[in-house]
Write a protein that holds these residues in place. Sequence first.
Motif, PDB file in Angstrom:
ATOM      1  N   ASN A   1       0.829  -1.204   0.000  1.00 31.07           N
ATOM      2  CA  ASN A   1       0.000   0.000   0.000  1.00 31.07           C
ATOM      3  C   ASN A   1       0.863   1.254   0.000  1.00 31.07           C
ATOM      4  OD1 ASN A   1      -3.103  -0.109   0.262  1.00 31.07           O
ATOM      5  ND2 ASN A   1      -2.429  -1.865   1.482  1.00 31.07           N
ATOM      6  N   GLY A   2       2.170   1.050  -0.110  1.00 30.45           N
ATOM      7  CA  GLY A   2       3.091   2.180  -0.116  1.00 30.45           C
ATOM      8  C   GLY A   2       3.914   2.238   1.151  1.00 30.45           C
ATOM      9  N   SER A   3       5.201   1.976   1.030  1.00 35.17           N
ATOM     10  CA  SER A   3       6.119   2.049   2.168  1.00 35.17           C
ATOM     11  C   SER A   3       6.569   3.490   2.386  1.00 35.17           C
ATOM     12  CB  SER A   3       7.338   1.169   1.900  1.00 35.17           C
ATOM     13  OG  SER A   3       8.030   1.642   0.738  1.00 35.17           O
ATOM     14  N   ASP A   4       7.252   3.723   3.493  1.00 34.05           N
ATOM     15  CA  ASP A   4       7.833   5.048   3.737  1.00 34.05           C
ATOM     16  C   ASP A   4       8.820   5.387   2.625  1.00 34.05           C
ATOM     17  OD1 ASP A   4       8.415   7.441   5.200  1.00 34.05           O
ATOM     18  OD2 ASP A   4      10.249   6.495   5.930  1.00 34.05           O
ATOM     19  N   THR A   5       9.591   4.403   2.199  1.00 37.26           N
ATOM     20  CA  THR A   5      10.546   4.609   1.104  1.00 37.26           C
ATOM     21  C   THR A   5       9.823   5.004  -0.177  1.00 37.26           C
ATOM     22  OG1 THR A   5      11.896   2.855   2.105  1.00 37.26           O
ATOM     23  CG2 THR A   5      12.504   3.579  -0.109  1.00 37.26           C
ATOM     24  N   PHE A   6       8.707   4.356  -0.447  1.00 37.93           N
ATOM     25  CA  PHE A   6       7.884   4.642  -1.632  1.00 37.93           C
ATOM     26  C   PHE A   6       7.407   6.089  -1.616  1.00 37.93           C
ATOM     27  CE2 PHE A   6       3.459   4.900  -3.189  1.00 37.93           C
ATOM     28  CZ  PHE A   6       3.585   4.456  -4.495  1.00 37.93           C
ATOM     29  N   PHE A   7       6.827   6.526  -0.501  1.00 36.38           N
ATOM     30  CA  PHE A   7       6.279   7.875  -0.437  1.00 36.38           C
ATOM     31  C   PHE A   7       7.371   8.942  -0.434  1.00 36.38           C
ATOM     32  CE2 PHE A   7       2.441   5.643   1.225  1.00 36.38           C
ATOM     33  CZ  PHE A   7       1.561   6.097   0.264  1.00 36.38           C
ATOM     34  N   CYS A   8       8.477   8.669   0.247  1.00 39.49           N
ATOM     35  CA  CYS A   8       9.593   9.619   0.213  1.00 39.49           C
ATOM     36  C   CYS A   8      10.093   9.799  -1.216  1.00 39.49           C
ATOM     37  CB  CYS A   8      10.733   9.141   1.115  1.00 39.49           C
ATOM     38  SG  CYS A   8      10.429   9.366   2.881  1.00 39.49           S
ATOM     39  N   ASN A   9      10.163   8.701  -1.956  1.00 37.69           N
ATOM     40  CA  ASN A   9      10.626   8.769  -3.338  1.00 37.69           C
ATOM     41  C   ASN A   9       9.677   9.608  -4.193  1.00 37.69           C
ATOM     42  OD1 ASN A   9      10.546   7.416  -6.281  1.00 37.69           O
ATOM     43  ND2 ASN A   9      12.618   7.233  -5.454  1.00 37.69           N
ATOM     44  N   LEU A  10       8.369   9.403  -4.023  1.00 31.38           N
ATOM     45  CA  LEU A  10       7.397  10.162  -4.808  1.00 31.38           C
ATOM     46  C   LEU A  10       7.439  11.650  -4.472  1.00 31.38           C
ATOM     47  CD1 LEU A  10       4.162   7.948  -4.888  1.00 31.38           C
ATOM     48  CD2 LEU A  10       5.938   8.163  -6.618  1.00 31.38           C
ATOM     49  N   GLU A  11       7.739  11.958  -3.215  1.00 27.35           N
ATOM     50  CA  GLU A  11       7.750  13.356  -2.775  1.00 27.35           C
ATOM     51  C   GLU A  11       9.141  13.986  -2.860  1.00 27.35           C
ATOM     52  OE1 GLU A  11       5.119  14.145   0.795  1.00 27.35           O
ATOM     53  OE2 GLU A  11       5.391  11.989   0.957  1.00 27.35           O
ATOM     54  N   ASN A  12      10.095  13.230  -3.404  1.00 29.65           N
ATOM     55  CA  ASN A  12      11.476  13.735  -3.512  1.00 29.65           C
ATOM     56  C   ASN A  12      12.039  14.131  -2.153  1.00 29.65           C
ATOM     57  OD1 ASN A  12      11.709  13.517  -6.414  1.00 29.65           O
ATOM     58  ND2 ASN A  12      10.349  15.298  -6.555  1.00 29.65           N
ATOM     59  N   ARG A  13      11.702  13.345  -1.137  1.00 30.35           N
ATOM     60  CA  ARG A  13      12.263  13.531   0.197  1.00 30.35           C
ATOM     61  C   ARG A  13      13.287  12.441   0.475  1.00 30.35           C
ATOM     62  NH1 ARG A  13       9.312  12.340   4.189  1.00 30.35           N
ATOM     63  NH2 ARG A  13       7.379  11.569   3.238  1.00 30.35           N
ATOM     64  N   LYS A  14      14.222  12.733   1.332  1.00 31.91           N
ATOM     65  CA  LYS A  14      15.242  11.756   1.699  1.00 31.91           C
ATOM     66  C   LYS A  14      14.661  10.781   2.713  1.00 31.91           C
ATOM     67  CE  LYS A  14      20.053  11.345   3.199  1.00 31.91           C
ATOM     68  NZ  LYS A  14      21.263  12.084   3.659  1.00 31.91           N
ATOM     69  N   VAL A  15      14.772   9.492   2.426  1.00 34.34           N
ATOM     70  CA  VAL A  15      14.271   8.492   3.352  1.00 34.34           C
ATOM     71  C   VAL A  15      15.359   8.147   4.368  1.00 34.34           C
ATOM     72  CG1 VAL A  15      15.005   6.526   1.922  1.00 34.34           C
ATOM     73  CG2 VAL A  15      13.103   6.241   3.529  1.00 34.34           C
ATOM     74  N   LYS A  16      14.966   7.867   5.595  1.00 31.89           N
ATOM     75  CA  LYS A  16      15.933   7.440   6.602  1.00 31.89           C
ATOM     76  C   LYS A  16      16.489   6.076   6.217  1.00 31.89           C
ATOM     77  CE  LYS A  16      13.689   9.913  10.428  1.00 31.89           C
ATOM     78  NZ  LYS A  16      13.010   9.771  11.736  1.00 31.89           N
ATOM     79  N   LYS A  17      17.794   5.921   6.295  1.00 32.52           N
ATOM     80  CA  LYS A  17      18.437   4.667   5.891  1.00 32.52           C
ATOM     81  C   LYS A  17      17.902   3.470   6.673  1.00 32.52           C
ATOM     82  CE  LYS A  17      22.781   6.715   4.287  1.00 32.52           C
ATOM     83  NZ  LYS A  17      24.260   6.766   4.483  1.00 32.52           N
TER      84      LYS A  17
END
Length: 381
Positions: free
Chosen positions: A118-134
């Motif tokens: 349903n969309g991971s944090d990594t997925f949404f960060c990528n769509l919003e051009n935000r840096k995801v926490k490693k």
Amino acid sequence: MNIAFLTSEYPHPLTGASGGIGTSIKNLGQSLTEAGHAVYIYVYGQPADDTFKDGMVTIKRIRNKQLKGLSWWLTRKKIERILNEDIQRLKLDIVEVPDWTGISAWMNLNCPVVMRLNGSDTFFCNLENRKVKKWNKLQEQTAYKQADGIIAVSDFVGSHTNNIFANSRNYTIIPNGIQTSLFNSNERQPANQTVLYFGTLIRKKGVLELPAIFNSVHQQLQDTRFILIGADASDISTGSSSTWELMKGLFSESTMANVSFRGKVPYTDIQSYIEQATVCVFPSYAEACPVSWLEAMAMGKAIVASDIGWAPELIRHGQEGLLCAPENHTAFAAAIVTILNNPDMRTRFGSQARQRCISVFDSSIVAQQSVTYYHQLIHGI
């Protein structure tokens, strides 16, 4: 079958606030039990460990372990132990886990595990051009690789998740569903022209585009009312504690006089707001298969929504609604005005939206598709 779901949210007074994922699990769980299957839903992050029934569905609340620096690990091991005990005791056939936060990473469960995207944090960060926490990405990527099978609620979320995790996993597309019989379509035209947005007020849902869009609509149709319902949220880009406060300054004075923000309302009241709307708008930048869109479709409402990725998988442009780039305020507003000015178009879009929801997104259909996939995964077909 005996089917288990692991989740951080579920819509019930005893389990706290819930979003679209919790609602979709509830809808699916109820339809599965109606089809004769046993459903157990494990909700972690709860204030206590206990069990109760929601209709025919069994809900198990799980309290997280608390130990600085080790809570994440101890909680996972606690969930793993509870699930493995019930796999043996209740003869669970399959456990479905979410992609969000990668909660199933490093768990060793004694039955097949299917992940529903349903969309991971990594997925949404990528769509919003935000840096995801490693750390977040590591957990989600690990859980994704460990899952025995993958269900994607849209082709967009499946293919995009493969891309961001540099993987090529096979996935089966099964959308989110709603119980369409609970949404009563009313084909009567509302007395007043009303544009409705419902959902969380958060940047990724495109709500910061709405003031400019509404200003443009208001210039052309000055009697139109604009209603927004949903929880206010902080804004990650500006640090503001309120997205609504950011929005308020972007409305013209005359438009603002016709804008009403109702905040979060009980889920049982949402239908009445949808029923009174002339058109529903969803200018989102980041979704997977939004339940709110399905609810508006089931209510027979014409929709103007963003044209990104997942959108054409739900709404076909010119058939159930109109799709536009949310940043193109003039075009988005023009689409709203077109529908407001054309009652016959509204009726046609609304009728086709409801029929599509019944034939494609009804939770009974989604349940049947899910069971078929579970059987295939269990038997290695």
